[in-house]
Design a protein around this motif. Structure first.
Motif, mmCIF file in Angstrom:
data_model
loop_
_atom_site.group_PDB
_atom_site.id
_atom_site.type_symbol
_atom_site.label_atom_id
_atom_site.label_comp_id
_atom_site.label_asym_id
_atom_site.label_seq_id
_atom_site.Cartn_x
_atom_site.Cartn_y
_atom_site.Cartn_z
ATOM 1 N N ASN A 12 0.815 -1.223 0.000
ATOM 2 C CA ASN A 12 0.000 0.000 0.000
ATOM 3 C C ASN A 12 0.845 1.267 0.000
ATOM 4 O OD1 ASN A 12 -2.637 -1.326 0.161
ATOM 5 N ND2 ASN A 12 -1.774 -2.140 2.082
ATOM 6 N N PHE A 13 2.054 1.195 -0.547
ATOM 7 C CA PHE A 13 2.939 2.357 -0.501
ATOM 8 C C PHE A 13 2.702 3.340 -1.663
ATOM 9 C CE2 PHE A 13 5.168 0.480 -3.938
ATOM 10 C CZ PHE A 13 5.324 -0.872 -3.655
ATOM 11 N N ALA A 14 2.062 2.894 -2.740
ATOM 12 C CA ALA A 14 2.060 3.693 -3.979
ATOM 13 C C ALA A 14 0.872 4.644 -4.076
ATOM 14 C CB ALA A 14 2.083 2.779 -5.185
ATOM 15 N N LYS A 15 1.150 5.952 -4.273
ATOM 16 C CA LYS A 15 0.078 6.905 -4.598
ATOM 17 C C LYS A 15 -0.230 6.810 -6.089
ATOM 18 C CE LYS A 15 -0.276 11.196 -3.658
ATOM 19 N NZ LYS A 15 0.169 12.613 -3.581
ATOM 20 N N ASP A 16 0.812 6.600 -6.905
ATOM 21 C CA ASP A 16 0.625 6.466 -8.351
ATOM 22 C C ASP A 16 1.804 5.682 -8.916
ATOM 23 O OD1 ASP A 16 -0.562 6.761 -10.805
ATOM 24 O OD2 ASP A 16 0.454 8.664 -11.271
ATOM 25 N N VAL A 17 1.594 5.022 -10.053
ATOM 26 C CA VAL A 17 2.663 4.279 -10.710
ATOM 27 C C VAL A 17 2.618 4.610 -12.197
ATOM 28 C CG1 VAL A 17 3.600 1.998 -11.290
ATOM 29 C CG2 VAL A 17 2.482 2.342 -9.082
ATOM 30 N N ARG A 18 3.776 4.902 -12.778
ATOM 31 C CA ARG A 18 3.848 5.105 -14.226
ATOM 32 C C ARG A 18 4.926 4.188 -14.774
ATOM 33 N NH1 ARG A 18 0.720 9.050 -15.989
ATOM 34 N NH2 ARG A 18 1.827 9.531 -17.905
ATOM 35 N N GLN A 19 4.620 3.604 -15.958
ATOM 36 C CA GLN A 19 5.580 2.651 -16.535
ATOM 37 C C GLN A 19 6.131 3.213 -17.831
ATOM 38 O OE1 GLN A 19 4.226 -1.392 -16.807
ATOM 39 N NE2 GLN A 19 5.767 -1.969 -18.317
ATOM 40 N N GLY A 20 7.464 3.016 -18.042
ATOM 41 C CA GLY A 20 8.069 3.487 -19.292
ATOM 42 C C GLY A 20 9.134 2.527 -19.748
ATOM 43 N N LYS A 21 9.966 3.008 -20.664
ATOM 44 C CA LYS A 21 11.011 2.149 -21.245
ATOM 45 C C LYS A 21 12.389 2.656 -20.824
ATOM 46 C CE LYS A 21 9.162 3.213 -25.230
ATOM 47 N NZ LYS A 21 8.809 3.405 -26.632
ATOM 48 N N ARG A 22 13.300 1.695 -20.706
ATOM 49 C CA ARG A 22 14.692 2.041 -20.382
ATOM 50 C C ARG A 22 15.583 1.401 -21.428
ATOM 51 N NH1 ARG A 22 18.491 2.717 -15.833
ATOM 52 N NH2 ARG A 22 20.286 1.342 -16.145
ATOM 53 N N MET A 63 6.525 14.625 -1.404
ATOM 54 C CA MET A 63 6.222 13.567 -2.380
ATOM 55 C C MET A 63 7.545 13.161 -3.059
ATOM 56 S SD MET A 63 5.393 12.607 -5.741
ATOM 57 C CE MET A 63 5.529 14.178 -6.560
ATOM 58 N N ALA A 64 7.845 11.850 -2.969
ATOM 59 C CA ALA A 64 9.096 11.389 -3.566
ATOM 60 C C ALA A 64 8.783 10.353 -4.630
ATOM 61 C CB ALA A 64 9.989 10.771 -2.495
ATOM 62 N N LYS A 65 9.792 10.088 -5.456
ATOM 63 C CA LYS A 65 9.594 9.129 -6.553
ATOM 64 C C LYS A 65 10.603 7.992 -6.369
ATOM 65 C CE LYS A 65 10.546 10.778 -10.669
ATOM 66 N NZ LYS A 65 10.384 11.506 -11.934
ATOM 67 N N LYS A 84 12.345 -2.110 -18.673
ATOM 68 C CA LYS A 84 11.194 -1.347 -18.197
ATOM 69 C C LYS A 84 11.631 -0.408 -17.077
ATOM 70 C CE LYS A 84 9.319 -5.352 -17.353
ATOM 71 N NZ LYS A 84 8.482 -6.495 -16.950
ATOM 72 N N ARG A 85 10.939 0.736 -17.006
ATOM 73 C CA ARG A 85 11.178 1.698 -15.927
ATOM 74 C C ARG A 85 9.840 1.990 -15.256
ATOM 75 N NH1 ARG A 85 14.322 6.527 -14.548
ATOM 76 N NH2 ARG A 85 12.927 8.218 -13.916
ATOM 77 N N PHE A 86 9.813 1.829 -13.927
ATOM 78 C CA PHE A 86 8.603 2.141 -13.170
ATOM 79 C C PHE A 86 8.897 3.338 -12.267
ATOM 80 C CE2 PHE A 86 6.092 -1.533 -14.247
ATOM 81 C CZ PHE A 86 7.030 -2.508 -14.550
ATOM 82 N N GLU A 87 8.018 4.331 -12.312
ATOM 83 C CA GLU A 87 8.121 5.467 -11.400
ATOM 84 C C GLU A 87 6.969 5.359 -10.409
ATOM 85 O OE1 GLU A 87 8.207 9.132 -13.574
ATOM 86 O OE2 GLU A 87 10.177 8.706 -14.471
ATOM 87 N N ILE A 88 7.319 5.163 -9.133
ATOM 88 C CA ILE A 88 6.317 4.963 -8.085
ATOM 89 C C ILE A 88 6.301 6.194 -7.189
ATOM 90 C CG2 ILE A 88 5.658 3.513 -6.127
ATOM 91 C CD1 ILE A 88 7.229 1.234 -7.523
ATOM 92 N N GLU A 89 5.143 6.836 -7.116
ATOM 93 C CA GLU A 89 4.976 8.047 -6.300
ATOM 94 C C GLU A 89 4.532 7.632 -4.900
ATOM 95 O OE1 GLU A 89 2.880 11.073 -8.843
ATOM 96 O OE2 GLU A 89 2.000 11.545 -6.881
ATOM 97 N N VAL A 90 5.240 8.133 -3.886
ATOM 98 C CA VAL A 90 4.850 7.857 -2.500
ATOM 99 C C VAL A 90 4.744 9.178 -1.751
ATOM 100 C CG1 VAL A 90 5.934 5.568 -2.410
ATOM 101 C CG2 VAL A 90 7.258 7.573 -1.748
ATOM 102 N N ASP A 91 3.935 9.150 -0.668
ATOM 103 C CA ASP A 91 3.792 10.356 0.154
ATOM 104 C C ASP A 91 5.047 10.584 0.977
ATOM 105 O OD1 ASP A 91 1.366 11.609 -0.257
ATOM 106 O OD2 ASP A 91 0.268 9.988 0.758
#
Lengths: 81, 81
Positions: free
Chosen positions: A32-42, B1-3, B41-48
């Protein structure tokens, strides 16, 4: 031998269905840590020796032409030791 | 807010057809800087707030369970400001 990393992410204003799917799956697995997740390419690009400014400029052009879709995606280029 | 950024790449010994396709396309576009290209793949996870050690440990578990396939992929977790 150095590694140039190109990260390609959807622009913030573009809906990211893959990211949304991951964000929805995490709580189901008890995370339950994620406020939002975005996926991209590396992309990891191997070059001989230390990259020259001209090579880095070329990588930027290649990122724009081939590795990303500039209409909906942003990219960053950096050198990783 | 950190990533929190999770990068997932195929293990070095695993063939990367997408990376090979990019590496083959670059010279056709006039770009000759690349010795090899690998795509992941790259995931960016936003947390409080700033991520706690417990949250980072959870992200590692989620990366293992959901974001990567540990049989063929490696992942790294880092915090980006």
């Amino acid at each position: 031998m150095a590694k140039i990393v190109v990260d390609v992410m959807l622009k913030p204003e573009i809906l990211d269905p893959q990211g949304k799917a991951v964000a929805a799956a995490l709580p189901r697995l008890g995370f339950n840590f994620a406020k939002d997740v975005r996926q991209g390419k590396r992309f990891e690009i191997e070059v001989d020796g230390d990259p020259t400014p001209a090579q880095l400029a070329d990588v930027e052009k290649a990122a724009e032409k081939l590795l990303s879709n500039p209409v909906i995606e942003n990219f960053t280029v950096r050198v990783e030791k």
